[in-house]
Design an enzyme around this catalytic site. Sequence first.
Site, PDB file in Angstrom:
ATOM      1  N   GLU A   1       0.845  -1.186   0.000  1.00  0.00           N
ATOM      2  CA  GLU A   1       0.000   0.000   0.000  1.00  0.00           C
ATOM      3  C   GLU A   1       0.886   1.243   0.000  1.00  0.00           C
ATOM      4  O   GLU A   1       2.105   1.140  -0.181  1.00  0.00           O
ATOM      5  CB  GLU A   1      -0.947  -0.059   1.200  1.00  0.00           C
ATOM      6  CG  GLU A   1      -1.801  -1.326   1.201  1.00  0.00           C
ATOM      7  CD  GLU A   1      -2.722  -1.455   2.397  1.00  0.00           C
ATOM      8  OE1 GLU A   1      -3.073  -0.415   2.995  1.00  0.00           O
ATOM      9  OE2 GLU A   1      -3.097  -2.596   2.743  1.00  0.00           O
TER      10      GLU A   1
ATOM     11  N   ARG B   1     -13.909  -8.294   0.558  1.00  0.00           N
ATOM     12  CA  ARG B   1     -12.574  -8.267   1.144  1.00  0.00           C
ATOM     13  C   ARG B   1     -12.646  -8.599   2.628  1.00  0.00           C
ATOM     14  O   ARG B   1     -13.567  -8.183   3.328  1.00  0.00           O
ATOM     15  CB  ARG B   1     -11.931  -6.877   0.972  1.00  0.00           C
ATOM     16  CG  ARG B   1     -11.810  -6.408  -0.464  1.00  0.00           C
ATOM     17  CD  ARG B   1     -10.786  -7.212  -1.250  1.00  0.00           C
ATOM     18  NE  ARG B   1      -9.460  -7.052  -0.699  1.00  0.00           N
ATOM     19  CZ  ARG B   1      -8.640  -6.045  -0.990  1.00  0.00           C
ATOM     20  NH1 ARG B   1      -9.038  -5.088  -1.812  1.00  0.00           N
ATOM     21  NH2 ARG B   1      -7.433  -5.993  -0.460  1.00  0.00           N
TER      22      ARG B   1
END
EC number: 3.2.2.23
Length: 276
Positions: free
Chosen positions: A3, A264
């Site tokens: 990320e 998710r």
Amino acid sequence: MPELPEVETVRRTLQAKLPGLKITGVEVLLPKVIRSPELSEFKETIADKKILKVGRRGKYLLINLSEGYTLAVHLRMTGRLVYCAGQDPPARHTHVIFNLSNGCQLHFADMRQFGRIWLVPTDALDGLKGIKELGVEPLEELFTREFLKKELRRRHARIKPLLLDQTFIAGLGNIYADEALHRARINPERLATTLTPREIARLYRAIRDLLQEGIENRGTTVRDFIDGNGQAGNYQEFLQVYNREGKPCPRCGDKIAKKKVGGRSSYYCPTCQKVK
């Protein structure tokens, strides 16, 4: 998937090594990694280009080259971009090797083979599909509390999937979204339009602080992440909820739970992050 803090950590380590070096040649062991241009043109165009700067946009690494070109790299799930001594044997799953003018190499490796590389004219970079669709950078000035409040008011979506939407906020992923929602005491299934001004303020501060903390600790290594020097990150030692199902919440002691939100996996505390 790496990320924003992980990609920024790679950027910083490579920025300390690469500028001023030339790419003398490239070995492509898995052609599908190169998305554009066609492979022979890619090899011909990149040869003898000087590396000027290593940048980042969202989860993309952007290596600015001489003669008006940029090498864009997306690590996807398990990609790695590592600076190596020339005599170092390539690690397993190495797909592209950039030979450098100082005798060292830049290795792109990816176990799951989802990572991609583009070589584009720098002035056309913003037209690259994945980049032109990116939302605001959460550590830059445009990302303000008022911006977040305004955007959440007009988006009828659950907050967790919304935070993962790269067209909304660039660079956030599962780890830092879960951590931010826990720090802000917001359930991942809450509708964005139902958040109070106080909750939005907490979420804004949590996003900014967590990303900065992640960068300061050189990223989070849960499984695969390493930086441009081949070193793992440290921020996994400070995670409060992510990947901690069944363990006590550091704030209240209740057990961390896990559920699917928007397809998710999401980690949260049922007590601190109650559904309202």
